[in-house]
Design a protein around this motif. Structure first.
Motif, PDB file in Angstrom:
ATOM      1  N   LEU A  48       9.120   6.120   7.610  1.00 12.71           N
ATOM      2  CA  LEU A  48       8.985   5.046   8.593  1.00 12.71           C
ATOM      3  C   LEU A  48       8.263   3.875   7.950  1.00 12.71           C
ATOM      4  CD1 LEU A  48       7.827   6.858  11.859  1.00 12.71           C
ATOM      5  CD2 LEU A  48      10.046   5.809  11.414  1.00 12.71           C
ATOM      6  N   LEU A  49       8.754   2.674   8.200  1.00 17.41           N
ATOM      7  CA  LEU A  49       8.033   1.469   7.788  1.00 17.41           C
ATOM      8  C   LEU A  49       7.447   0.860   9.043  1.00 17.41           C
ATOM      9  CD1 LEU A  49      10.538  -0.057   5.211  1.00 17.41           C
ATOM     10  CD2 LEU A  49       8.530   1.379   4.802  1.00 17.41           C
ATOM     11  N   HIS A  50       6.231   0.373   8.921  1.00 18.78           N
ATOM     12  CA  HIS A  50       5.531  -0.104  10.115  1.00 18.78           C
ATOM     13  C   HIS A  50       5.479  -1.614  10.157  1.00 18.78           C
ATOM     14  CE1 HIS A  50       4.225   3.972  10.995  1.00 18.78           C
ATOM     15  NE2 HIS A  50       4.132   4.088   9.685  1.00 18.78           N
ATOM     16  N   VAL A  51       5.758  -2.168  11.334  1.00 21.43           N
ATOM     17  CA  VAL A  51       5.553  -3.595  11.541  1.00 21.43           C
ATOM     18  C   VAL A  51       4.578  -3.748  12.700  1.00 21.43           C
ATOM     19  CG1 VAL A  51       7.787  -4.293  10.641  1.00 21.43           C
ATOM     20  CG2 VAL A  51       7.573  -3.783  13.054  1.00 21.43           C
ATOM     21  N   ASP A  52       3.696  -4.676  12.544  1.00 27.40           N
ATOM     22  CA  ASP A  52       2.707  -4.946  13.582  1.00 27.40           C
ATOM     23  C   ASP A  52       2.395  -6.426  13.504  1.00 27.40           C
ATOM     24  OD1 ASP A  52       0.727  -4.967  15.422  1.00 27.40           O
ATOM     25  OD2 ASP A  52      -0.735  -3.862  14.185  1.00 27.40           O
ATOM     26  N   THR A  53       3.312  -7.214  14.052  1.00 29.75           N
ATOM     27  CA  THR A  53       3.222  -8.665  13.884  1.00 29.75           C
ATOM     28  C   THR A  53       2.261  -9.299  14.877  1.00 29.75           C
ATOM     29  OG1 THR A  53       5.002  -9.045  15.456  1.00 29.75           O
ATOM     30  CG2 THR A  53       5.629  -8.757  13.142  1.00 29.75           C
ATOM     31  N   ARG A  79      11.176   4.032  -5.043  1.00 22.96           N
ATOM     32  CA  ARG A  79      11.805   5.120  -4.306  1.00 22.96           C
ATOM     33  C   ARG A  79      10.838   6.286  -4.059  1.00 22.96           C
ATOM     34  NH1 ARG A  79      16.001   9.179  -5.110  1.00 22.96           N
ATOM     35  NH2 ARG A  79      15.358   9.319  -7.268  1.00 22.96           N
ATOM     36  N   ALA A  80      10.107   6.654  -5.090  1.00 18.59           N
ATOM     37  CA  ALA A  80       9.195   7.787  -4.938  1.00 18.59           C
ATOM     38  C   ALA A  80       8.107   7.469  -3.909  1.00 18.59           C
ATOM     39  CB  ALA A  80       8.568   8.129  -6.287  1.00 18.59           C
ATOM     40  N   LYS A  81       7.673   6.216  -3.929  1.00 18.94           N
ATOM     41  CA  LYS A  81       6.639   5.803  -2.980  1.00 18.94           C
ATOM     42  C   LYS A  81       7.173   5.893  -1.546  1.00 18.94           C
ATOM     43  CE  LYS A  81       3.998   1.509  -2.391  1.00 18.94           C
ATOM     44  NZ  LYS A  81       3.640   0.257  -3.067  1.00 18.94           N
ATOM     45  N   LEU A  82       8.427   5.499  -1.371  1.00 16.71           N
ATOM     46  CA  LEU A  82       9.033   5.580  -0.031  1.00 16.71           C
ATOM     47  C   LEU A  82       9.192   7.034   0.398  1.00 16.71           C
ATOM     48  CD1 LEU A  82      11.978   3.048   0.093  1.00 16.71           C
ATOM     49  CD2 LEU A  82       9.857   2.966   1.384  1.00 16.71           C
ATOM     50  N   LEU A  83       9.686   7.848  -0.547  1.00 19.67           N
ATOM     51  CA  LEU A  83       9.969   9.232  -0.168  1.00 19.67           C
ATOM     52  C   LEU A  83       8.687  10.015   0.078  1.00 19.67           C
ATOM     53  CD1 LEU A  83      12.987   9.956  -2.509  1.00 19.67           C
ATOM     54  CD2 LEU A  83      13.004   9.710  -0.020  1.00 19.67           C
ATOM     55  N   ALA A  84       7.580   9.497  -0.447  1.00 23.30           N
ATOM     56  CA  ALA A  84       6.316  10.161  -0.182  1.00 23.30           C
ATOM     57  C   ALA A  84       5.915   9.958   1.278  1.00 23.30           C
ATOM     58  CB  ALA A  84       5.235   9.631  -1.116  1.00 23.30           C
ATOM     59  N   LEU A  85       6.514   8.949   1.916  1.00 25.41           N
ATOM     60  CA  LEU A  85       6.245   8.742   3.345  1.00 25.41           C
ATOM     61  C   LEU A  85       6.991   9.816   4.115  1.00 25.41           C
ATOM     62  CD1 LEU A  85       6.860   4.911   3.517  1.00 25.41           C
ATOM     63  CD2 LEU A  85       4.654   6.059   3.414  1.00 25.41           C
ATOM     64  N   GLY A  97       0.824  -1.206   0.000  1.00 21.00           N
ATOM     65  CA  GLY A  97       0.000   0.000   0.000  1.00 21.00           C
ATOM     66  C   GLY A  97       0.852   1.247   0.000  1.00 21.00           C
ATOM     67  N   GLY A  98       0.230   2.378   0.223  1.00 18.66           N
ATOM     68  CA  GLY A  98       0.936   3.647   0.106  1.00 18.66           C
ATOM     69  C   GLY A  98       1.389   4.236   1.424  1.00 18.66           C
ATOM     70  N   GLN A  99       1.263   3.491   2.507  1.00 16.23           N
ATOM     71  CA  GLN A  99       1.548   4.105   3.806  1.00 16.23           C
ATOM     72  C   GLN A  99       2.655   3.418   4.600  1.00 16.23           C
ATOM     73  OE1 GLN A  99       0.326   7.054   4.661  1.00 16.23           O
ATOM     74  NE2 GLN A  99      -0.619   7.017   2.644  1.00 16.23           N
ATOM     75  N   GLY A 100       3.468   2.629   3.930  1.00 18.73           N
ATOM     76  CA  GLY A 100       4.654   2.110   4.592  1.00 18.73           C
ATOM     77  C   GLY A 100       4.431   0.890   5.465  1.00 18.73           C
ATOM     78  N   ALA A 101       3.395   0.084   5.149  1.00 16.36           N
ATOM     79  CA  ALA A 101       3.167  -1.127   5.936  1.00 16.36           C
ATOM     80  C   ALA A 101       4.115  -2.217   5.461  1.00 16.36           C
ATOM     81  CB  ALA A 101       1.722  -1.573   5.790  1.00 16.36           C
ATOM     82  N   LEU A 102       4.915  -2.747   6.381  1.00 20.95           N
ATOM     83  CA  LEU A 102       5.892  -3.758   5.997  1.00 20.95           C
ATOM     84  C   LEU A 102       5.435  -5.155   6.412  1.00 20.95           C
ATOM     85  CD1 LEU A 102       8.657  -4.060   4.663  1.00 20.95           C
ATOM     86  CD2 LEU A 102       9.679  -3.893   6.935  1.00 20.95           C
ATOM     87  N   LEU A 103       5.032  -5.277   7.658  1.00 22.62           N
ATOM     88  CA  LEU A 103       4.635  -6.589   8.170  1.00 22.62           C
ATOM     89  C   LEU A 103       3.370  -6.427   9.007  1.00 22.62           C
ATOM     90  CD1 LEU A 103       8.027  -8.123   9.304  1.00 22.62           C
ATOM     91  CD2 LEU A 103       6.436  -9.126   7.653  1.00 22.62           C
ATOM     92  N   GLY A 104       2.521  -7.421   8.908  1.00 22.24           N
ATOM     93  CA  GLY A 104       1.323  -7.409   9.722  1.00 22.24           C
ATOM     94  C   GLY A 104       0.112  -6.904   8.983  1.00 22.24           C
ATOM     95  N   ARG A 105       0.289  -6.473   7.747  1.00 16.01           N
ATOM     96  CA  ARG A 105      -0.831  -5.966   6.966  1.00 16.01           C
ATOM     97  C   ARG A 105      -0.855  -6.697   5.640  1.00 16.01           C
ATOM     98  NH1 ARG A 105      -2.165  -5.277  11.003  1.00 16.01           N
ATOM     99  NH2 ARG A 105      -1.878  -3.476  12.319  1.00 16.01           N
ATOM    100  N   GLY A 106      -1.844  -7.492   5.447  1.00 14.05           N
ATOM    101  CA  GLY A 106      -1.940  -8.220   4.189  1.00 14.05           C
ATOM    102  C   GLY A 106      -0.964  -9.380   4.116  1.00 14.05           C
ATOM    103  N   ASN A 107      -0.203  -9.575   5.171  1.00  9.77           N
ATOM    104  CA  ASN A 107       0.722 -10.708   5.148  1.00  9.77           C
ATOM    105  C   ASN A 107       0.811 -11.371   6.524  1.00  9.77           C
ATOM    106  OD1 ASN A 107       2.189  -8.717   6.447  1.00  9.77           O
ATOM    107  ND2 ASN A 107       3.652  -8.444   4.785  1.00  9.77           N
ATOM    108  N   GLN A 108      -0.357 -11.572   7.111  1.00 12.90           N
ATOM    109  CA  GLN A 108      -0.379 -12.143   8.459  1.00 12.90           C
ATOM    110  C   GLN A 108       0.107 -13.587   8.515  1.00 12.90           C
ATOM    111  OE1 GLN A 108      -2.638 -10.045   7.298  1.00 12.90           O
ATOM    112  NE2 GLN A 108      -3.339  -8.649   8.902  1.00 12.90           N
TER     113      GLN A 108
END
Lengths: 527, 465, 396
Positions: free
Chosen positions: C362-367, C352-358, C320-331
């Motif tokens: 920050l990348l989020h993990v919520d395992t 890169r552009a997607k990352l810099l738009a954050l 997605g566009g908000q920096g979700a790395l783990l725990g979202r869509g990949n449980q």
């Protein structure tokens, strides 16, 4: 507020290839004596002669002169007020141009016997000493043809340094930051390194923690600018360099923004192993619309063996100057460009430092930072203009990045439109920002020490006026410019293979000449 | 500080400085440097030469210092080898001095119209000379152009070897070597030398065939070669390269193209070469620049590292402007993912090159090329007639190799003696090309009159006797 | 040139009144109570104005007025797709994008028009939105004009899980933050972002963007290069190396480079150049990890000097566009699975552009395991080009 009333010259000038008539001549070749005038067939081996004459224009000498004078008049550049940020617009002293045009500089060959080059060698040597003073470095070389080429030189020196230590296979990574000029990342990659880019942290510069995470035994070098193009100085830079050194890497200082810190900081004292100055920016040599330029590359004594050659030497016993060639320096990277560099640019930069002297250079830094802070106080009052990194409240150095995002949001007018409209007032387009745009709708003015307070006021007045226009009549701004020889260029199709044409012959063949070819060329061109 | 204002700094007038300080609300500029920690600030007492604040003083200092040089106008010069003495028309000098061009940076397509058009005219006229449809703005030098072209070919083919003539100019080769990276690097391009014929300096076709392989990204061939010789087999070399799936990169002197077949006519894929001969002074080597041109095909266009100017429409139907094409593939557009890198180059020279090509026109290039061929061959014939002196390669444009082996003199000795007679002899090749023995590369162009050649021959006769 | 337009008139109404969207009647009612006014039509008009500037009358606009319910949006999308529009432009947020996705998924692949979002919602986690209405206009105009030459790329449609639709947590302000129109919008962090599927969106040609330091050109050559190089690394990994590949369009590209048929929304497992599991469950992943560990142990016992199969490794995209790395869509990548993979064996690849738009990066993990989240924290290199990594910070 008073606004400059401006109308650019509009000559409706055809391309030179559309001008002229068959048989006209602007230059004649010297003729040779009859007995020497052998036919070409006797002078050329079979099959190498040109068969079809090039389709170049045929003009009289005056027609050529007038054509290019017209083109020069349709180039705004520094003829108005130009605060093009990151490029440090300076006065390019006319006397230096006249000196450089003299045959003692223009008509000398780098392969001449050294005793016939003592004047120019003396200047190059003296200027090297001046840069060593200003930077604390031990040696400088002027071979690089611009700032990017100096960054490339550093990437090459980095390869040679680690190769000499047997670590080149291991040291594959160069670390840079997102606000460092893109040429650092590009040249490191072109030299074969992987690039790790550090993003900005909460204080407007990358965090020490991000550097710690990036540094390893694979680190070949750090390539970084400071202060950055937003006017922010990284106060932890000494610790950064220590970290990189502890890991066995080299630290390179892209001193693109030296103008605001001249004589206040010295790269070598901060710990940098090497640095780069752009003589066509900070040191008063002209930009030429993009060169000839010089990226002066300086380094510590430890890196000297790896520098490209030749280096200028001085024999203290005789006072004569010489050149040390690659043959005498087995570890040298060799060359990044032929010969010694753009020598006239070095002479002009030397002349600039001599015209100012130590006090004048410090003055120039003070005045450029002072002028920028003056701009800050005024720009902060302009509607829709926001200072980037508002959390950094300290005074900025020689430039500040601003955002016009609010203007876009509220009027649909973006920074390109605003640039196009500012030129209608004789103020050439401001610098926006290097890729990537971290600040939305960026504008980066840099007043430097050249521009008068009145000029700076004019620039701000024009920006303010254009923003008012954006709110009152956005179409006026979006369709700008209106006082120039041509309207806004539609570049939307030039990346399509059927539409791009970098030469006249391609443009005619593809039929993409707007309005069709004119003059004699039009008559002859295929329909 | 109540010193006189400096002429380069409008706000150095004391009242103005105070006005700015007041507006900013500080009493001393020092306060503005608060971002810089105290332990970063230098305590160094700068030892710079004294200021020369008046223009008269400065001009005198520069003029008298440079007077220690001896120019190629004062002496008679036969130096070449990468930077050559040609006549620079006065209009070239005038345009090269126009402040609008000299001081400009980067504006909008409308406010830069004149300069953009001049750049387009540079590429367009170069395209006519080369018979190639696509050209970029110039790069730093011929060697840099060759280096970039080799990297373009490597990206196109995915191969990592380039074949170059064994007698390639050593200065140029050193630059190419940097661009090809050392063997330890993953993107290293191996430089493989192809033998040249000892009688003509032409590429030895049998050796070329033997070395061409599925590893070959490109064959780099020059005409004239680094030793001045004309390559008679360009078309055959291009054919062999193509058969092996390799690109042919041609290094050519654009000034020769009024009389010599252009690379586009004999099948070269990428052409590179020097821009200095087109109206730029030697400038102690600071006059050099390089061009890259190809056919107008995406295969090549998408690999250019340079900036390119395209003709383009404006908002007004039928009106012309210019825009950068394929900008995003440069390092400005794409940082480290760009094709190599670009930045400041020699764009002022590109304008002067455009002026030069317009001044010469088709007949000017033909006439100038003819004059140079006639003058240089006459000089070579006369020099070769001296006892013990030999001209190595019979086919050349403006440079030729003179062997002094039969005189028992070294080139160093000959040149030292010539210098006493006010002559810069040809460049000494003995260190770079030992197989040529005591040989020198002589350059004869349109700047040389018959009496210059006679003076050289007489001097050589004396010093080799 | 046929341009379809869907404007969700209620999109974005929640944002300025502190709600996280207007999905569902309850949120809409609350938004209206708080004085929200429709913003999407005005933003759509701005995009259309830019299209008209660029294309004049050459474009035929087919509009479906005011679908004010998810069903209405879906019906509009179906009707426009059947009318064979060249591009489906919409003004809305993630909710609108999901509705459009659902409608398009009912159609055969070749009948689905590419999608492009005019940003007008509160939530815009999906990768189908242009940065501004004007940018949407530029991209749409270029796409329509280029016709057959126009290129598209895959983009993820993501949204926050509905249970979390409630009043805001304050967005952490970034270092370079300039008050953007949505900077005060709630919910800009990644919690509960769910990947719903992918659509085709126009690849913005660089020519519509600024020259010399303009906006990031929307070339995806860098990302393509990154995927190719990672694929190369998988190809040349020691025999037996086990690599878990997380969901998303980017990781799927890496597998395509290896000519493997990836599951864009699931976890695949690669060993020796072949897929050993597609869309694996947590249990399947654990079984494969067990087998791999046994294999390593056996190899060690057999010959300590022999080259060991490396790994296990994990390849992740940013969902997605908000920096979700783990725990979202990949449980499926549960704490038990993740505990078996060393942090340094995780490769992340993203645009890169997607990352810099954050902002901040920050990348989020919520395992689901706070201690694991903490262990995963700190900086991590994200591969953004064949030669470049961008350092990102992982936040639990």
């Amino acid at each position: 507020m008073s606004f400059p009333r401006f109308q650019a010259a509009a000559w409706d000038e055809p391309l030179v290839l559309e001008l002229g008539r068959p048989g006209r001549r602007a230059q004649l070749a010297p003729e040779v004596e009859d007995e020497v005038a052998l036919p070409l067939a006797d002078l050329l081996p079979a099959g190498v002669a040109r068969e079809q004459a090039p389709a170049l224009p045929e003009l009289s000498e005056f027609e050529v002169q007038r054509h290019y004078l017209h083109l020069s008049q349709m180039t705004l550049g520094m003829m108005g007020v130009n605060l093009f940020g990151t490029c440090t617009m300076k006065y390019n002293a006319r006397v230096n141009e006249l000196i450089a045009a003299r045959p003692e500089l223009a008509e000398i060959h780098p392969g001449q016997p050294l005793q016939t080059l003592q004047g120019v060698l003396r200047i190059v040597h003296a200027f090297e000493q001046i840069l060593c003073e200003l930077s604390g470095m031990d040696r400088f070389v002027f071979q690089a043809g611009g700032g990017a080429d100096a960054a490339y030189t550093h990437a090459c020196v980095t390869r040679a340094y680690h190769a000499a230590r047997g670590e080149l296979e291991q040291r594959t990574e160069v670390i840079t930051t997102i606000q460092t000029h893109p040429c650092n990342a590009a040249t490191a990659a072109a030299a074969g390194f992987d690039v790790i880019t550090l993003p900005l942290g909460p204080d407007g510069y990358p965090t020490l923690a991000s550097l710690e995470a990036a540094v390893s035994d694979r680190t070949a070098a750090l390539m970084v600018g400071n202060p950055d193009d937003m006017g922010i100085y990284n106060p932890e830079i000494k610790r950064w360099i220590e970290l990189v050194h502890e890991a066995g890497g080299l630290a390179f200082y892209d001193n693109a923004n030296f103008n605001g810190v001249m004589s206040r900081i010295r790269g070598r004292e901060l710990g940098f192993d090497a640095c780069m100055y752009m003589l066509h920016k900070t040191f008063g040599a002209p930009k030429g619309g993009g060169g000839p330029a010089v990226g002066a590359y300086g380094c510590s004594a430890e890196l000297e063996p790896f520098l490209p050659r030749p280096l200028v030497t001085r024999d203290d016993a005789t006072g004569s100057y010489g050149l040390e060639t690659a043959a005498e320096a087995p570890q040298s990277i060799g060359k990044v460009r032929e010969f010694w560099g753009n020598v006239p640019v070095v002479v002009k930069a030397y002349a600039w430092t001599r015209a100012l002297g130590a006090e004048g250079i410090r003055d120039a830094a003070d005045l450029s930072v002072l002028a920028n802070n003056y701009m800050d106080t005024r720009l902060a009052q302009v509607r829709g203009v926001a200072r980037s990194n508002p959390q950094v409240t300290q005074h900025r150095l020689e430039m500040t990045r601003w955002s016009l995002a609010q203007v876009l949001e509220e009027t649909g007018v973006d920074v390109h439109d605003i640039s196009n409209r500012m030129v209608d007032y004789g103020v050439d387009a401001p610098w926006l920002a290097h890729e990537p745009w971290l600040v939305p709708e960026p504008v980066t003015p840099e007043p430097g020490e050249l521009w008068s307070k009145e000029d700076v006021d004019t620039w701000i007045d024009v920006l303010e006026r254009v923003i008012e226009e954006a709110y009152a009549d956005p179409d006026l701004v979006k369709t700008a410019p209106h006082s120039h020889p041509i309207a806004q260029v539609d570049a939307s199709r030039v990346d399509a293979p059927s539409q791009w044409a970098t030469t006249w012959r391609a443009a005619v063949r593809k039929g993409v000449v707007p309005g069709g070819p004119r003059g004699a060329a039009g008559a002859e061109a295929p329909a | 500080m109540t010193r006189t204002a400096h002429p380069y700094m409008a706000n150095s007038a004391p009242a103005l400085r105070q006005e700015l300080l007041d507006a900013v609300g500080v009493s001393d500029p020092d306060a503005l440097f608060e971002q810089i920690p105290a332990d970063h600030r230098t305590r160094h007492a700068f030892q710079l030469p004294p200021a020369l604040r008046s223009e008269a003083q400065l001009q005198r200092h520069l003029r008298t210092t440079l007077a220690a040089n001896v120019s190629c106008e004062a002496n008679l010069s036969f130096l070449g080898g990468g930077v050559w003495q040609h006549y620079v028309p006065a209009v070239c000098d005038e345009i090269a001095q126009r402040t609008e061009f000299v001081t400009s940076e980067w504006g909008t397509p409308a406010s830069d119209l004149g300069r953009n058009q001049a750049w387009f005219e540079f590429a367009s006229q170069l395209g006519e000379l080369l018979q190639l449809d696509f050209a970029g703005l110039p790069v730093y030098s011929w060697g840099c152009a060759a280096g970039h072209a080799i990297r373009m070919a490597a990206r196109i083919s995915g191969r990592r070897e380039v074949l170059v003539p064994a007698t390639l100019d050593r200065e140029r080769l050193a630059v190419i070597r940097s661009y090809c990276a050392p063997p330890q690097m993953a993107d290293h391009i191996a430089i493989v030398e192809v033998a040249t014929e000892p009688e003509t300096d032409a590429l030895r076709l049998a050796d070329l065939e033997a070395k061409l392989s599925s590893r070959t990204a490109a064959v780099y061939v020059e005409t004239p070669t680094g030793l001045g010789a004309l390559e008679p087999n360009g078309a055959e070399i291009a054919r062999l390269a193509r058969a092996a799936g390799a690109e042919t990169i041609a290094g050519v002197d654009p000034l020769s193209l009024g009389v010599i077949a252009p690379p586009g006519a004999w099948g070269a894929d990428i052409a590179v070469g020097p821009t200095q001969p087109l109206g730029i002074h030697m400038n102690c080597g600071g006059g050099v620049g390089g061009f890259i041109a190809t056919r107008d095909e995406e295969r090549y266009a998408r690999q250019y590292p340079t900036l390119q100017v395209s003709i383009a429409p404006t908002r007004v139907p039928g009106e012309r402007g210019f825009a950068m094409t394929l900008f995003e593939q440069s390092s400005y557009g794409r940082r480290e993912e760009g094709n190599d890198w670009t930045g400041n180059s020699v764009y002022l020279w590109a304008i002067v090159n455009a002026v030069y090509m317009s001044l010469l026109g088709p007949q000017g290039f033909a006439d100038l090329g003819t004059t140079i061929l006639r003058r240089s061959h006459d000089a070579a014939r006369r020099i070769g007639a001296l006892p013990g002196v030999e001209i190595r390669f019979p086919h050349f444009f403006k440079e030729f190799v003179v062997s002094f082996d039969g005189t028992g003199r070294t080139v160093a000795e000959v040149n030292a003696a010539l210098l006493e007679r006010g002559i810069f002899g040809g460049a000494d090749l003995s260190a770079d090309h030992p197989q040529l023995g005591q040989s020198a590369l002589y350059c004869v162009t349109e700047v040389h009159a018959r009496e210059d050649v006679e003076r050289l021959v007489a001097a050589l006769a004396e010093v080799t006797a | 040139m046929r341009l379809g337009l869907v404007v969700n008139p209620i999109a974005g109404m929640g944002g300025r009144v502190g709600l996280k969207g207007t999905d569902g009647p309850e949120l809409l009612r609350r938004a209206l109570e708080r004085g929200a006014t429709p913003a999407a039509p005005a933003r759509a008009a701005r995009a259309l104005e830019r299209i008209e500037q660029r294309l004049g009358g050459a474009v035929q606009l087919l509009q479906h007025d005011g679908p004010d319910s998810p069903a209405g949006t879906r019906a509009a999308a179906r009707a426009l797709a059947q009318a064979r529009v060249d591009l489906l432009l919409f003004a809305g947020g993630d909710g609108t994008a999901r509705d459009l996705l659902a409608a398009l998924q009912e159609l055969p692949q070749e009948q689905r028009p590419p999608l492009l979002g005019i940003p007008a919602g509160v939530k815009m986690h999906s990768a189908c939105f242009a940065a501004t209405p004007e940018a949407a206009g530029e991209v749409a105009a270029a796409f329509l004009r280029d016709g057959a030459r126009a290129r598209t790329i895959e983009a993820e449609i993501a949204d926050r899980a509905e249970r979390d639709n409630d009043d805001a947590t304050t967005r952490r302000r970034g270092p370079a933050a300039i008050a953007r129109h949505d900077a005060d919008a709630p919910g800009r962090h990644a919690s509960d972002v769910v990947l719903h599927g992918t659509v085709r969106v126009p690849l913005a040609p660089a020519s519509v963007l600024g020259r010399k330091g303009g906006r990031a050109p929307a070339s995806d050559a860098a990302l393509a290069g990154a995927c190719a190089r990672i694929a190369d690394e998988l190809r040349t990994a020691p025999p037996g190396t086990l690599t878990l590949v997380g969901p998303g369009t980017t990781t799927a590209r890496v597998l395509r480079e290896l000519e493997l048929d990836a599951t864009p929304l699931g976890v695949d497992v690669v060993r020796d150049g072949a897929l050993v599991a597609r869309d694996a469950s947590e249990q399947e992943l654990l079984a494969l990890l067990d087998a791999h560990a046994a294999c390593v142990a056996a190899a060690l016992a057999h010959d300590a000097a022999a080259p060991l199969p490396a790994g296990p490794r994990l390849l992740l995209g940013v969902v997605g566009g908000q920096g979700a790395l783990l725990g979202r869509g990949n449980q499926q990548l549960s704490p038990a699975v993740l505990r078996r993979i060393p942090r340094e064996a995780i490769t992340v690849v993203a645009d890169r552009a997607k990352l810099l738009a954050l902002d901040p990066l920050l990348l989020h993990v919520d395992t689901g395991d706070p201690r694991l989240d903490q262990d995963l924290g700190g900086h991590l290199r994200v591969r953004v080009g064949p030669r470049e990594s961008l350092l990102a910070e992982i936040a639990a």
